[in-house]
Design a protein around this motif. Structure first.
Motif, PDB file in Angstrom:
ATOM      1  N   LEU A 156       1.045  -1.250   0.009  1.00  0.00           N
ATOM      2  CA  LEU A 156       0.456   0.505  -0.208  1.00  0.00           C
ATOM      3  C   LEU A 156       0.711   0.983  -0.058  1.00  0.00           C
ATOM      4  O   LEU A 156       0.594   2.046  -0.727  1.00  0.00           O
ATOM      5  N   ILE A 157       1.612   1.233   1.120  1.00  0.00           N
ATOM      6  CA  ILE A 157       2.961   2.787   0.890  1.00  0.00           C
ATOM      7  C   ILE A 157       3.666   2.654  -0.376  1.00  0.00           C
ATOM      8  O   ILE A 157       3.711   4.142  -1.203  1.00  0.00           O
ATOM      9  N   VAL A 158       3.860   1.496  -1.085  1.00  0.00           N
ATOM     10  CA  VAL A 158       4.503   1.923  -2.499  1.00  0.00           C
ATOM     11  C   VAL A 158       4.029   2.374  -3.537  1.00  0.00           C
ATOM     12  O   VAL A 158       3.872   3.300  -3.940  1.00  0.00           O
ATOM     13  N   VAL A 159       2.054   1.835  -3.057  1.00  0.00           N
ATOM     14  CA  VAL A 159       1.074   2.450  -4.526  1.00  0.00           C
ATOM     15  C   VAL A 159       0.860   3.643  -4.487  1.00  0.00           C
ATOM     16  O   VAL A 159       1.037   4.663  -5.364  1.00  0.00           O
ATOM     17  N   VAL A 160       0.687   3.749  -3.090  1.00  0.00           N
ATOM     18  CA  VAL A 160       0.876   5.656  -2.920  1.00  0.00           C
ATOM     19  C   VAL A 160       1.821   6.165  -2.979  1.00  0.00           C
ATOM     20  O   VAL A 160       1.794   7.661  -3.443  1.00  0.00           O
ATOM     21  N   ALA A 161       2.748   5.661  -2.804  1.00  0.00           N
ATOM     22  CA  ALA A 161       4.091   6.401  -2.867  1.00  0.00           C
ATOM     23  C   ALA A 161       4.611   6.997  -4.509  1.00  0.00           C
ATOM     24  O   ALA A 161       4.851   7.837  -4.890  1.00  0.00           O
ATOM     25  N   PHE A 162       3.999   5.604  -5.460  1.00  0.00           N
ATOM     26  CA  PHE A 162       3.660   5.523  -6.782  1.00  0.00           C
ATOM     27  C   PHE A 162       2.992   6.925  -7.028  1.00  0.00           C
ATOM     28  O   PHE A 162       3.265   7.967  -8.224  1.00  0.00           O
ATOM     29  N   CYS A 163       1.782   7.087  -6.391  1.00  0.00           N
ATOM     30  CA  CYS A 163       0.446   7.603  -7.328  1.00  0.00           C
ATOM     31  C   CYS A 163       1.029   9.234  -6.625  1.00  0.00           C
ATOM     32  O   CYS A 163       0.681  10.039  -7.201  1.00  0.00           O
ATOM     33  N   MET A 164       1.856   9.477  -5.542  1.00  0.00           N
ATOM     34  CA  MET A 164       2.400  11.113  -5.298  1.00  0.00           C
ATOM     35  C   MET A 164       3.140  11.059  -6.578  1.00  0.00           C
ATOM     36  O   MET A 164       3.228  12.373  -6.693  1.00  0.00           O
ATOM     37  N   LEU A 165       4.077  10.648  -7.013  1.00  0.00           N
ATOM     38  CA  LEU A 165       4.684  10.944  -7.997  1.00  0.00           C
ATOM     39  C   LEU A 165       3.858  11.397  -9.210  1.00  0.00           C
ATOM     40  O   LEU A 165       4.400  11.883  -9.949  1.00  0.00           O
ATOM     41  N   ILE A 166       2.610  10.707  -9.474  1.00  0.00           N
ATOM     42  CA  ILE A 166       1.399  11.258 -11.068  1.00  0.00           C
ATOM     43  C   ILE A 166       1.455  12.196 -10.413  1.00  0.00           C
ATOM     44  O   ILE A 166       0.926  13.329 -11.299  1.00  0.00           O
ATOM     45  N   TYR A 167       0.720  12.811  -9.070  1.00  0.00           N
ATOM     46  CA  TYR A 167       0.713  14.051  -8.594  1.00  0.00           C
ATOM     47  C   TYR A 167       1.075  15.129  -8.953  1.00  0.00           C
ATOM     48  O   TYR A 167       0.937  16.365  -9.278  1.00  0.00           O
ATOM     49  N   ILE A 168       2.064  14.753  -8.363  1.00  0.00           N
ATOM     50  CA  ILE A 168       3.769  15.959  -8.550  1.00  0.00           C
ATOM     51  C   ILE A 168       3.888  15.949  -9.826  1.00  0.00           C
ATOM     52  O   ILE A 168       4.362  17.151 -10.171  1.00  0.00           O
ATOM     53  N   SER A 169       3.718  15.558 -10.874  1.00  0.00           N
ATOM     54  CA  SER A 169       3.745  15.151 -12.632  1.00  0.00           C
ATOM     55  C   SER A 169       3.088  17.027 -13.001  1.00  0.00           C
ATOM     56  O   SER A 169       3.095  17.293 -13.754  1.00  0.00           O
ATOM     57  N   LEU A 182      -0.463   6.623 -19.336  1.00  0.00           N
ATOM     58  CA  LEU A 182       0.660   5.692 -19.103  1.00  0.00           C
ATOM     59  C   LEU A 182       1.298   4.861 -18.105  1.00  0.00           C
ATOM     60  O   LEU A 182       1.107   3.892 -17.815  1.00  0.00           O
ATOM     61  N   ALA A 183       1.143   5.437 -16.813  1.00  0.00           N
ATOM     62  CA  ALA A 183       1.441   5.045 -15.487  1.00  0.00           C
ATOM     63  C   ALA A 183       0.652   4.075 -15.229  1.00  0.00           C
ATOM     64  O   ALA A 183       0.881   2.649 -14.584  1.00  0.00           O
ATOM     65  N   VAL A 184      -0.930   4.352 -15.238  1.00  0.00           N
ATOM     66  CA  VAL A 184      -1.689   2.732 -14.773  1.00  0.00           C
ATOM     67  C   VAL A 184      -1.892   2.065 -15.348  1.00  0.00           C
ATOM     68  O   VAL A 184      -1.579   0.881 -15.343  1.00  0.00           O
ATOM     69  N   ALA A 185      -1.367   2.222 -16.782  1.00  0.00           N
ATOM     70  CA  ALA A 185      -1.404   1.278 -17.734  1.00  0.00           C
ATOM     71  C   ALA A 185       0.394  -0.118 -17.555  1.00  0.00           C
ATOM     72  O   ALA A 185      -0.306  -1.207 -17.418  1.00  0.00           O
ATOM     73  N   MET A 186       1.085   0.438 -16.938  1.00  0.00           N
ATOM     74  CA  MET A 186       1.932   0.493 -17.025  1.00  0.00           C
ATOM     75  C   MET A 186       2.241  -0.130 -15.355  1.00  0.00           C
ATOM     76  O   MET A 186       2.372  -1.710 -15.469  1.00  0.00           O
ATOM     77  N   VAL A 187       1.511   0.164 -14.758  1.00  0.00           N
ATOM     78  CA  VAL A 187       1.227  -0.643 -13.175  1.00  0.00           C
ATOM     79  C   VAL A 187       0.063  -2.132 -13.357  1.00  0.00           C
ATOM     80  O   VAL A 187       0.369  -2.865 -12.670  1.00  0.00           O
ATOM     81  N   GLU A 188      -0.653  -1.974 -14.736  1.00  0.00           N
ATOM     82  CA  GLU A 188      -1.524  -2.715 -14.017  1.00  0.00           C
ATOM     83  C   GLU A 188      -0.985  -3.878 -14.977  1.00  0.00           C
ATOM     84  O   GLU A 188      -1.294  -5.248 -14.884  1.00  0.00           O
ATOM     85  N   PHE A 189      -0.320  -3.611 -16.347  1.00  0.00           N
ATOM     86  CA  PHE A 189       0.626  -5.003 -16.805  1.00  0.00           C
ATOM     87  C   PHE A 189       1.716  -6.065 -15.527  1.00  0.00           C
ATOM     88  O   PHE A 189       1.569  -6.562 -16.232  1.00  0.00           O
ATOM     89  N   PHE A 208      10.405  -8.218 -13.675  1.00  0.00           N
ATOM     90  CA  PHE A 208       9.096  -7.060 -13.745  1.00  0.00           C
ATOM     91  C   PHE A 208       9.003  -7.339 -11.798  1.00  0.00           C
ATOM     92  O   PHE A 208       8.776  -6.406 -11.300  1.00  0.00           O
ATOM     93  N   GLU A 209       9.859  -8.360 -11.545  1.00  0.00           N
ATOM     94  CA  GLU A 209       9.459  -8.483  -9.858  1.00  0.00           C
ATOM     95  C   GLU A 209      10.672  -7.380  -9.219  1.00  0.00           C
ATOM     96  O   GLU A 209      10.187  -7.163  -8.224  1.00  0.00           O
ATOM     97  N   LEU A 210      11.562  -7.627 -10.022  1.00  0.00           N
ATOM     98  CA  LEU A 210      12.556  -5.820  -9.499  1.00  0.00           C
ATOM     99  C   LEU A 210      11.822  -4.914  -9.388  1.00  0.00           C
ATOM    100  O   LEU A 210      12.526  -3.904  -8.770  1.00  0.00           O
ATOM    101  N   LEU A 211      11.073  -4.647 -10.674  1.00  0.00           N
ATOM    102  CA  LEU A 211      10.603  -3.223 -10.196  1.00  0.00           C
ATOM    103  C   LEU A 211       9.961  -2.419  -9.721  1.00  0.00           C
ATOM    104  O   LEU A 211       9.514  -3.534  -8.666  1.00  0.00           O
ATOM    105  N   PRO A 212       8.886  -1.777  -9.139  1.00  0.00           N
ATOM    106  CA  PRO A 212       8.495  -0.882  -8.327  1.00  0.00           C
ATOM    107  C   PRO A 212       6.852  -2.022  -8.014  1.00  0.00           C
ATOM    108  O   PRO A 212       6.452  -1.553  -7.504  1.00  0.00           O
ATOM    109  N   PHE A 213       6.629  -1.667  -9.418  1.00  0.00           N
ATOM    110  CA  PHE A 213       5.481  -2.181  -9.421  1.00  0.00           C
ATOM    111  C   PHE A 213       5.042  -3.814  -9.366  1.00  0.00           C
ATOM    112  O   PHE A 213       4.285  -4.040  -8.845  1.00  0.00           O
ATOM    113  N   GLY A 214       6.632  -4.383  -9.068  1.00  0.00           N
ATOM    114  CA  GLY A 214       6.902  -6.013  -8.600  1.00  0.00           C
ATOM    115  C   GLY A 214       6.474  -6.113  -7.322  1.00  0.00           C
ATOM    116  O   GLY A 214       5.959  -7.227  -6.763  1.00  0.00           O
TER     117      GLY A 214
END
Length: 267
Positions: A156-169, A182-189, A208-214
């Protein structure tokens, strides 16, 4: 600290008010979970030994995914934050004696938790009533459940921290719609939202497992279903902690840099 607890409580209570939306979400997510299980049934009937997870474990994975969807869906972004940045209302936010990043972070967690609590129990209750191997099963032991809770929080913390980057963009672009899509599509896959990561070939799955999405929904759901154990589980937890620190620190740095250049026009 007390002010952030108050922000959390207010946002959490605010999210609990939308019970009709939660009911619609429960029906939609239950139908989606059932469709996914029916789809995988067709594949497993062809050759059950060709897949890396038992069908019962996969069913638990899917029901848990639907039950806690609100915690991990990156398309659950707060439009209020985007509007505050684009319309200039952020000027009011900056007048408050709070850290803007921490406030938005706490708000996002409270928003997701309120939605997840409203939806998870009915889905799990119906799922556990379904016959095996289509239903949801309890964890194999308390140790598995403990690590599930730990990885659930870290994810949950990883997801929220990633979403914060989208807000900051939004501070750096005229419109964040493109980055958001783009971010949502990448995370979904890459997070296993569409296809669980164990179903990918080993040659690309480890990347994939090394990426933050994993480190998002992939880890707690696999822990619960018994697909992630031992040294692989410890490695996954270390990776989750790593991405929590990297994404949070990176978000704070970008936020501080953006706020130094904010210009609000109008009066």
């Amino acid at each position: 600290m007390q002010k952030y607890v108050s922000f959390f409580r207010l946002r959490f209570l605010y999210g609990l008010q939308y019970r009709a939306a939660a009911l619609a979400g429960i029906v939609t997510q239950f139908a989606w979970g059932a469709l996914e299980i029916l789809m995988f049934t067709a594949f497993y009937e062809a050759d059950p030994l060709a897949f890396p997870m038992k069908f019962q474990d996969l069913s638990s994975y899917i029901w848990m995914q639907q039950a806690f969807l609100a915690l991990y869906m990156t398309w659950l972004l707060e439009n209020e934050i985007f509007h505050a940045i684009q319309k200039g209302d952020i000027a009011y936010e900056l007048c408050r004696p709070v850290n803007l990043y921490n406030m938005w972070f706490v708000r996002s967690i409270a928003n997701r938790l309120s939605k997840a609590i409203l939806r998870c129990f009915p889905i799990l209750f119906i799922g556990i009533l379904l016959p095996k191997p289509y239903g949801f099963t309890v964890p194999k032991d308390m140790t598995t459940f403990f690590f599930f809770l730990v990885t659930l929080i870290l994810a949950l913390i990883v997801v929220v921290a990633f979403c914060m980057l989208i807000y900051i963009s939004s501070f750096y672009t005229v419109s964040a719609a493109g980055i958001r899509l783009l971010a949502v599509a990448m995370v979904e896959f890459f997070s296993g939202a569409v296809i669980p990561l164990p179903f990918f070939p080993d040659s690309i799955r480890w990347v994939f497992e090394l990426l933050p999405f994993g480190s998002m929904q992939n880890v707690p759901l696999r822990v619960y279903s018994g697909n992630l154990q031992g040294a692989h589980l410890l490695r996954a937890i270390v990776l989750q902690v790593f991405w929590c620190v990297v994404l949070t620190c990176g978000g704070k740095l970008l936020m501080n840099k953006a706020l130094k250049r904010v210009v609000v026009q109008g009066g």
